[in-house]
Write an enzyme that holds these catalytic residues in place. Structure first.
Site, PDB file in Angstrom:
ATOM      1  N   LYS A 102       0.827  -1.215   0.000  1.00 46.57           N
ATOM      2  CA  LYS A 102       0.000   0.000   0.000  1.00 46.57           C
ATOM      3  C   LYS A 102       0.862   1.266   0.000  1.00 46.57           C
ATOM      4  O   LYS A 102       0.768   2.115   0.883  1.00 46.57           O
ATOM      5  CB  LYS A 102      -0.981   0.016   1.173  1.00 46.57           C
ATOM      6  CG  LYS A 102      -1.972  -1.134   1.130  1.00 46.57           C
ATOM      7  CD  LYS A 102      -3.053  -0.985   2.179  1.00 46.57           C
ATOM      8  CE  LYS A 102      -3.963  -2.183   2.217  1.00 46.57           C
ATOM      9  NZ  LYS A 102      -3.331  -3.392   2.808  1.00 46.57           N
TER      10      LYS A 102
HETATM   11  P1  5BU Z   1      -8.333 -11.112   6.834  1.00 44.02           P
HETATM   12  O1  5BU Z   1      -7.579 -11.939   7.830  1.00 44.02           O
HETATM   13  O2  5BU Z   1      -9.109 -11.972   5.827  1.00 44.02           O
HETATM   14  O3  5BU Z   1      -9.166 -10.047   7.459  1.00 44.02           O
HETATM   15  O4  5BU Z   1      -7.173 -10.395   5.994  1.00 44.02           O
HETATM   16  C1  5BU Z   1      -7.438  -9.458   4.986  1.00 44.02           C
HETATM   17  C2  5BU Z   1      -6.171  -9.045   4.283  1.00 44.02           C
HETATM   18  O5  5BU Z   1      -6.497  -8.117   3.258  1.00 44.02           O
HETATM   19  C3  5BU Z   1      -5.147  -8.351   5.168  1.00 44.02           C
HETATM   20  O6  5BU Z   1      -3.863  -8.742   4.725  1.00 44.02           O
HETATM   21  C4  5BU Z   1      -5.359  -6.876   4.913  1.00 44.02           C
HETATM   22  O7  5BU Z   1      -4.176  -6.127   5.031  1.00 44.02           O
HETATM   23  C5  5BU Z   1      -5.859  -6.860   3.487  1.00 44.02           C
HETATM   24  N1  5BU Z   1      -6.804  -5.764   3.193  1.00 44.02           N
HETATM   25  C6  5BU Z   1      -8.035  -5.651   3.795  1.00 44.02           C
HETATM   26  O8  5BU Z   1      -8.389  -6.458   4.641  1.00 44.02           O
HETATM   27  N2  5BU Z   1      -8.876  -4.624   3.449  1.00 44.02           N
HETATM   28  C7  5BU Z   1      -8.550  -3.687   2.532  1.00 44.02           C
HETATM   29  O9  5BU Z   1      -9.357  -2.793   2.229  1.00 44.02           O
HETATM   30  C8  5BU Z   1      -7.279  -3.820   1.925  1.00 44.02           C
HETATM   31  C9  5BU Z   1      -6.443  -4.850   2.256  1.00 44.02           C
HETATM   32 BR1  5BU Z   1      -6.784  -2.599   0.638  1.00 44.02          BR
END
Ligand code: 5BU
Length: 259
Positions: free
Chosen positions: A93
Site C-alpha cells: 500500500k
Molecule cells: P483477513 O484476515 O481476511 O481479514 O485479511 C485481509 C487481508 O487483506 C489483510 O492482509 C489486509 O491487510 C488486506 N486488506 C483488507 O483487509 N482490506 C482492505 O481494504 C485492503 C487490504 Br486494501
C-alpha cells in the site's frame, strides 16, 4: 457487461500481459483465491504456500510483519510460486510522493521490486506515485503490476464518493495497472480485475474494524479475486478450508457468468 464475461474472454481485453496471464491462470486453475498469508515467521508462510499453492491464484504477504525475513525466504517462495503456479503480491500500500515510493519499492532490506509480481498502491498522492513506481520497476525484466486501493473494506473508511471515481480516472493513465482493490462493482472495464478483501464463510467483523462478506456475496458484487486471510490461516484443517473457499467462489462465478 464485465460481470457476465468469463475470465478467458476478459484476458484478451486486458491492457497488459500480466493482467492477461492472471485471468488465464484463474480459468486454468478454476480459482479466484488470493490467500493473505499474514504470518510472522518465514517457515509458516512457506508451509502454507506449499499446501495452498495448487489452489490459489495469488499469495499475498505483508513482508514488513515477518520477524525472520531473509533472502533465502524469497528464493523459496519464488520456487513455490513457479512449482504451483501462483503470483506473489506484496500488499505494501505505497502512499507517498513518487521519489519516496520509488526508493521504498526498490531499496531497503526488502527490495520489493525484485520479487513481487504485484504490489498495492493508495492513489491518495496523485499520479506521481505511478511514475515513482514505474521508475522503481524500470530495470526489472519480469512482468510487474499494480492493484490500486480504490475502496477499503474497513468500517468508516475515507475511500468514498469522489475519491473512488477520481481513483478510477487517475488509474486509467497508468499501463502497470492490473485492477482495483474494492468492495463493489465500481468499474465496467472487463480488462481490469476486481480484488476484494474482507471475505469469510459467514458475514462477520473483527474487533479492529475489518468487515467480512461471504464468498457468494462478494462475487455477486463483482469480485474476480477474493482475499481470504484469517478465514484460512486460523482454520485447523487448512487444505479443507482452502478448498471450501475455492469451491464457493468458483460456483458463484459460474452462476454469475452463465445464469
Ligand atoms: P483477513 O484476515 O481476511 O481479514 O485479511 C485481509 C487481508 O487483506 C489483510 O492482509 C489486509 O491487510 C488486506 N486488506 C483488507 O483487509 N482490506 C482492505 O481494504 C485492503 C487490504 Br486494501
Amino acid at each position: 457487461e464485465r460481470l457476465k464475461m468469463d475470465f478467458t474472454s476478459r484476458s484478451k481485453l486486458a491492457k497488459n500481459q500480466l493482467t492477461s496471464k492472471i485471468f488465464e491462470l484463474m480459468d486454468m486453475k478454476e480459482t479466484m483465491l488470493c490467500l493473505a498469508a499474514d504470518l510472522t515467521k518465514t517457515d509458516s508462510i512457506l508451509k502454507l504456500a506449499e499446501i495452498a499453492g495448487p489452489h490459489i491464484a495469488i499469495l499475498k504477504i505483508h513482508v514488513d510483519i515477518i520477524e525472520d525475513f531473509n533472502e533465502e525466504f524469497i528464493k523459496q517462495l519464488k520456487n513455490l510460486s513457479l512449482k504451483h503456479r501462483f503470483f506473489i503480491m506484496e500488499d505494501r500500500k505505497f502512499a507517498d510522493i513518487g521519489n519516496t515510493v520509488s526508493l521504498q519499492c526498490s531499496k531497503g532490506i526488502y527490495k520489493i521490486a525484485e520479487w513481487a509480481d504485484l504490489i498495492t498502491v493508495h492513489p491518495v498522492a496523485g499520479p506521481g506515485i505511478f511514475d515513482g513506481l514505474k521508475n522503481a520497476l524500470k530495470n526489472i525484466s519480469e512482468d510487474r503490476g499494480i492493484f490500486v486501493v480504490t475502496e477499503m473494506s474497513s468500517e468508516g473508511t475515507l475511500t468514498a464518493g469522489n475519491y473512488v471515481t477520481d481513483s478510477l480516472k487517475m488509474s486509467a493513465t497508468c499501463n502497470l495497472i492490473v485492477g482495483h482493490v474494492c468492495q463493489s462493482n465500481i468499474f465496467s472495464d472487463p480488462g481490469l480485475i476486481q480484488l476484494t478483501p474482507g471475505v469469510k464463510l459467514a458475514k462477520a467483523s473483527d474487533d479492529l474494524g475489518q468487515q467480512y462478506n461471504t464468498p457468494e456475496s462478494v462475487v455477486n458484487a463483482g469480485a474476480d479475486l477474493a482475499v481470504v486471510g484469517r478465514g484460512i490461516t486460523d482454520a485447523t484443517d487448512k487444505l479443507a478450508t482452502i478448498l471450501k473457499y475455492k469451491k464457493q467462489l468458483w460456483s458463484a462465478y459460474r452462476t454469475r457468468t452463465c445464469p
